[in-house]
Write a protein that holds these residues in place. Structure first.
Motif, PDB file in Angstrom:
ATOM      1  N   PRO B 169       0.814  -1.226   0.000  1.00 21.48           N
ATOM      2  CA  PRO B 169       0.000   0.000   0.000  1.00 21.48           C
ATOM      3  C   PRO B 169       0.846   1.274   0.000  1.00 21.48           C
ATOM      4  O   PRO B 169       0.418   2.297  -0.550  1.00 21.48           O
ATOM      5  CB  PRO B 169      -0.842  -0.112   1.279  1.00 21.48           C
ATOM      6  CG  PRO B 169      -0.243  -1.203   2.076  1.00 21.48           C
ATOM      7  CD  PRO B 169       0.501  -2.089   1.132  1.00 21.48           C
ATOM      8  N   VAL B 170       2.043   1.183   0.593  1.00 16.91           N
ATOM      9  CA  VAL B 170       2.930   2.363   0.573  1.00 16.91           C
ATOM     10  C   VAL B 170       3.309   2.695  -0.877  1.00 16.91           C
ATOM     11  O   VAL B 170       3.267   3.857  -1.294  1.00 16.91           O
ATOM     12  CB  VAL B 170       4.202   2.116   1.429  1.00 16.91           C
ATOM     13  CG1 VAL B 170       5.185   3.272   1.287  1.00 16.91           C
ATOM     14  CG2 VAL B 170       3.829   1.926   2.886  1.00 16.91           C
ATOM     15  N   ILE B 171       3.644   1.656  -1.661  1.00 17.41           N
ATOM     16  CA  ILE B 171       3.987   1.890  -3.077  1.00 17.41           C
ATOM     17  C   ILE B 171       2.783   2.481  -3.810  1.00 17.41           C
ATOM     18  O   ILE B 171       2.885   3.496  -4.499  1.00 17.41           O
ATOM     19  CB  ILE B 171       4.419   0.572  -3.765  1.00 17.41           C
ATOM     20  CG1 ILE B 171       5.715   0.057  -3.155  1.00 17.41           C
ATOM     21  CG2 ILE B 171       4.591   0.778  -5.265  1.00 17.41           C
ATOM     22  CD1 ILE B 171       6.129  -1.327  -3.644  1.00 17.41           C
ATOM     23  N   LYS B 172       1.625   1.839  -3.636  1.00 18.46           N
ATOM     24  CA  LYS B 172       0.426   2.249  -4.375  1.00 18.46           C
ATOM     25  C   LYS B 172       0.018   3.695  -4.057  1.00 18.46           C
ATOM     26  O   LYS B 172      -0.285   4.485  -4.953  1.00 18.46           O
ATOM     27  CB  LYS B 172      -0.709   1.257  -4.038  1.00 18.46           C
ATOM     28  CG  LYS B 172      -2.099   1.662  -4.482  1.00 18.46           C
ATOM     29  CD  LYS B 172      -2.263   1.633  -5.984  1.00 18.46           C
ATOM     30  CE  LYS B 172      -3.664   2.119  -6.384  1.00 18.46           C
ATOM     31  NZ  LYS B 172      -3.696   2.661  -7.737  1.00 18.46           N
ATOM     32  N   PHE B 173       0.008   4.031  -2.758  1.00 18.38           N
ATOM     33  CA  PHE B 173      -0.524   5.344  -2.374  1.00 18.38           C
ATOM     34  C   PHE B 173       0.561   6.395  -2.129  1.00 18.38           C
ATOM     35  O   PHE B 173       0.235   7.507  -1.718  1.00 18.38           O
ATOM     36  CB  PHE B 173      -1.412   5.199  -1.129  1.00 18.38           C
ATOM     37  CG  PHE B 173      -2.624   4.348  -1.386  1.00 18.38           C
ATOM     38  CD1 PHE B 173      -3.629   4.801  -2.228  1.00 18.38           C
ATOM     39  CD2 PHE B 173      -2.752   3.093  -0.825  1.00 18.38           C
ATOM     40  CE1 PHE B 173      -4.750   4.013  -2.505  1.00 18.38           C
ATOM     41  CE2 PHE B 173      -3.864   2.298  -1.088  1.00 18.38           C
ATOM     42  CZ  PHE B 173      -4.866   2.751  -1.923  1.00 18.38           C
ATOM     43  N   SER B 174       1.832   6.028  -2.357  1.00 12.57           N
ATOM     44  CA  SER B 174       2.924   6.981  -2.108  1.00 12.57           C
ATOM     45  C   SER B 174       2.724   8.275  -2.886  1.00 12.57           C
ATOM     46  O   SER B 174       3.032   9.366  -2.376  1.00 12.57           O
ATOM     47  CB  SER B 174       4.266   6.348  -2.474  1.00 12.57           C
ATOM     48  OG  SER B 174       4.224   5.889  -3.805  1.00 12.57           O
ATOM     49  N   VAL B 175       2.183   8.156  -4.112  1.00  8.21           N
ATOM     50  CA  VAL B 175       2.010   9.360  -4.938  1.00  8.21           C
ATOM     51  C   VAL B 175       0.865  10.240  -4.435  1.00  8.21           C
ATOM     52  O   VAL B 175       0.746  11.399  -4.835  1.00  8.21           O
ATOM     53  CB  VAL B 175       1.776   8.980  -6.423  1.00  8.21           C
ATOM     54  CG1 VAL B 175       3.067   8.482  -7.055  1.00  8.21           C
ATOM     55  CG2 VAL B 175       0.691   7.938  -6.567  1.00  8.21           C
ATOM     56  N   ASP B 176      -0.005   9.674  -3.589  1.00  5.59           N
ATOM     57  CA  ASP B 176      -1.099  10.480  -3.011  1.00  5.59           C
ATOM     58  C   ASP B 176      -0.711  11.022  -1.636  1.00  5.59           C
ATOM     59  O   ASP B 176      -1.114  12.113  -1.257  1.00  5.59           O
ATOM     60  CB  ASP B 176      -2.373   9.621  -2.864  1.00  5.59           C
ATOM     61  CG  ASP B 176      -2.796   9.020  -4.187  1.00  5.59           C
ATOM     62  OD1 ASP B 176      -2.701   9.711  -5.215  1.00  5.59           O
ATOM     63  OD2 ASP B 176      -3.198   7.837  -4.209  1.00  5.59           O
ATOM     64  N   TRP B 177       0.047  10.216  -0.884  1.00  6.51           N
ATOM     65  CA  TRP B 177       0.373  10.609   0.496  1.00  6.51           C
ATOM     66  C   TRP B 177       1.483  11.649   0.569  1.00  6.51           C
ATOM     67  O   TRP B 177       1.548  12.417   1.502  1.00  6.51           O
ATOM     68  CB  TRP B 177       0.808   9.372   1.305  1.00  6.51           C
ATOM     69  CG  TRP B 177      -0.290   8.375   1.540  1.00  6.51           C
ATOM     70  CD1 TRP B 177      -1.629   8.592   1.414  1.00  6.51           C
ATOM     71  CD2 TRP B 177      -0.144   7.001   1.937  1.00  6.51           C
ATOM     72  NE1 TRP B 177      -2.329   7.450   1.703  1.00  6.51           N
ATOM     73  CE2 TRP B 177      -1.440   6.454   2.035  1.00  6.51           C
ATOM     74  CE3 TRP B 177       0.940   6.182   2.220  1.00  6.51           C
ATOM     75  CZ2 TRP B 177      -1.677   5.139   2.398  1.00  6.51           C
ATOM     76  CZ3 TRP B 177       0.711   4.869   2.584  1.00  6.51           C
ATOM     77  CH2 TRP B 177      -0.586   4.345   2.673  1.00  6.51           C
ATOM     78  N   TRP B 178       2.400  11.614  -0.416  1.00  6.37           N
ATOM     79  CA  TRP B 178       3.540  12.538  -0.372  1.00  6.37           C
ATOM     80  C   TRP B 178       3.621  13.315  -1.685  1.00  6.37           C
ATOM     81  O   TRP B 178       3.036  12.920  -2.685  1.00  6.37           O
ATOM     82  CB  TRP B 178       4.851  11.768  -0.169  1.00  6.37           C
ATOM     83  CG  TRP B 178       4.965  11.115   1.178  1.00  6.37           C
ATOM     84  CD1 TRP B 178       5.222  11.752   2.356  1.00  6.37           C
ATOM     85  CD2 TRP B 178       4.820   9.719   1.493  1.00  6.37           C
ATOM     86  NE1 TRP B 178       5.249  10.837   3.387  1.00  6.37           N
ATOM     87  CE2 TRP B 178       5.011   9.577   2.890  1.00  6.37           C
ATOM     88  CE3 TRP B 178       4.563   8.581   0.751  1.00  6.37           C
ATOM     89  CZ2 TRP B 178       4.936   8.358   3.545  1.00  6.37           C
ATOM     90  CZ3 TRP B 178       4.489   7.360   1.406  1.00  6.37           C
ATOM     91  CH2 TRP B 178       4.680   7.251   2.777  1.00  6.37           C
ATOM     92  N   ASN B 179       4.392  14.397  -1.639  1.00  8.49           N
ATOM     93  CA  ASN B 179       4.695  15.147  -2.857  1.00  8.49           C
ATOM     94  C   ASN B 179       5.784  14.407  -3.610  1.00  8.49           C
ATOM     95  O   ASN B 179       6.907  14.304  -3.117  1.00  8.49           O
ATOM     96  CB  ASN B 179       5.210  16.544  -2.482  1.00  8.49           C
ATOM     97  CG  ASN B 179       4.128  17.583  -2.652  1.00  8.49           C
ATOM     98  OD1 ASN B 179       3.236  17.430  -3.491  1.00  8.49           O
ATOM     99  ND2 ASN B 179       4.190  18.623  -1.847  1.00  8.49           N
ATOM    100  N   THR B 180       5.450  13.853  -4.756  1.00 16.43           N
ATOM    101  CA  THR B 180       6.460  13.079  -5.486  1.00 16.43           C
ATOM    102  C   THR B 180       6.630  13.630  -6.892  1.00 16.43           C
ATOM    103  O   THR B 180       5.711  14.222  -7.463  1.00 16.43           O
ATOM    104  CB  THR B 180       6.032  11.594  -5.594  1.00 16.43           C
ATOM    105  OG1 THR B 180       4.765  11.533  -6.257  1.00 16.43           O
ATOM    106  CG2 THR B 180       5.948  10.934  -4.239  1.00 16.43           C
ATOM    107  N   LEU B 181       7.834  13.405  -7.432  1.00 12.58           N
ATOM    108  CA  LEU B 181       8.067  13.766  -8.838  1.00 12.58           C
ATOM    109  C   LEU B 181       7.311  12.781  -9.733  1.00 12.58           C
ATOM    110  O   LEU B 181       6.853  13.126 -10.810  1.00 12.58           O
ATOM    111  CB  LEU B 181       9.583  13.701  -9.113  1.00 12.58           C
ATOM    112  CG  LEU B 181      10.085  14.238 -10.459  1.00 12.58           C
ATOM    113  CD1 LEU B 181       9.623  15.675 -10.693  1.00 12.58           C
ATOM    114  CD2 LEU B 181      11.598  14.164 -10.528  1.00 12.58           C
TER     115      LEU B 181
END
Lengths: 57, 255
Positions: B169-181
């Motif tokens: 779930p960290v991989i899947k939602f990482s782009v929603d939970w954090w500011n990512t490039l």
């Protein structure tokens, strides 16, 4: 077809993926050959999966 | 015959013998169609230009890297809860394949990132969590190799695999939970895909091809692992017959 100025990146991506898949297939096939050879050698030595009471060693 | 009956390795090997040629044929057809659509049907992207073609391998590889770990997690449950005879065979043999797909996702992402982002790598949440996934695959492969007894190794690896599943779930939602490039999800969204069908369809066909490839490789690798365990059992039996007292100490390991 013209892949534009970044053709090298595109071709490298596809090439590396193809290479990775080929290495995986080769590894699996070599492994299979190795296991089958070991089973053949054991069978030649008379070691079988059948229990002694079934007639095997 | 019930599905559960295929828990018997001999029956499973017979099933593999029948299914594998068909699955391989389907996989080749799916790749032929997917590659044709990716290079000759799909248009250039208005922003990415021709580099969008890297997405047709990058995205399926990334999906498969996660699907493979999910299969390992379910198999690990099978090992710990139901003690299914093929569960840890499935988990063990999926790890190198999952590592290969994760490697492909990271490399193709890097090669796409250089022309599009101006860099091969950034330590953003998505990229870093996928790198962690690769390290976990490699760690699990190492764990299996360090223990001689496949049953004990399977149990230890199952616990580690289930703990590592928290990363999914960290991989899947990482782009929603954090500011990512890394851009947010554009296919698997609650409000539907945001990609134009001309680009979406080749992507989906390639995803099917990658999924079929995974199942072909997984079945082949599972067959090898069953044979390896038979070899180990026979060697133990032969050693036991030759030297009854020292058989266990001198028997060769499973690998």
């Amino acid at each position: 077809m013209d892949l534009g100025p970044h053709a090298g990146f595109i071709l490298a991506s596809y090439g590396l993926c193809l290479l990775t898949v080929l290495v995986l297939i080769a590894w699996i096939r070599i492994d299979k050959a190795g296991q089958e050879k070991a089973l053949r050698e054991l069978a030649e030595q008379g070691v079988s999966r059948r229990r002694p009471e079934d007639g095997g060693r | 015959m019930a599905f559960w009956d295929y828990a018997n390795p001999t029956r499973f090997l017979k099933l593999v013998q029948v299914v594998l040629p068909w699955l391989t044929g389907l996989c080749v057809v799916a790749f032929a169609a997917g590659l044709y659509m990716s290079f000759f049907v799909a248009p250039e992207d208005y922003q990415q230009g021709q580099t969008v073609r890297i997405m047709y391998i990058h995205v399926p590889a990334a999906w498969l890297s996660m699907m493979c770990y999910s299969i390992m997690a379910v198999s690990s449950l099978g090992t710990l809860v139901w003690k299914h005879p093929l569960a840890d065979v499935s988990a063990k043999t999926a790890a190198p394949i999952g590592a290969a797909f994760t490697f492909m996702a990271l490399v193709t992402g890097s090669l796409w990132g250089k022309p599009m982002w101006g860099t091969y790598w950034v330590w953003d949440a998505r990229l870093t969590s996928v790198l962690v996934l690769l390290i976990m695959y490699l760690g699990l492969m190492t764990l299996w190799r360090t223990m001689d007894d496949p049953i004990k190794a399977g149990k230890a690896a199952a616990v580690l695999t289930l703990a590592g599943a928290l990363n999914l779930p960290v991989i899947k939602f990482s782009v929603d939970w954090w500011n990512t490039l890394h851009q947010p999800a554009s296919v698997m969204r609650l409000d539907g895909p945001t990609i134009h069908p001309d680009i979406l369809w080749p992507l989906l066909v390639m995803a099917v091809a990658f999924t079929l490839l995974f199942f072909v490789l997984h079945l082949m690798a599972m067959r090898n692992e069953i044979l390896r365990r038979r070899v180990r059992t026979l060697r133990l039996r032969a050693a036991s017959a030759a030297h009854p007292r020292s058989a266990v100490a001198t028997a060769q390991p499973a690998e």
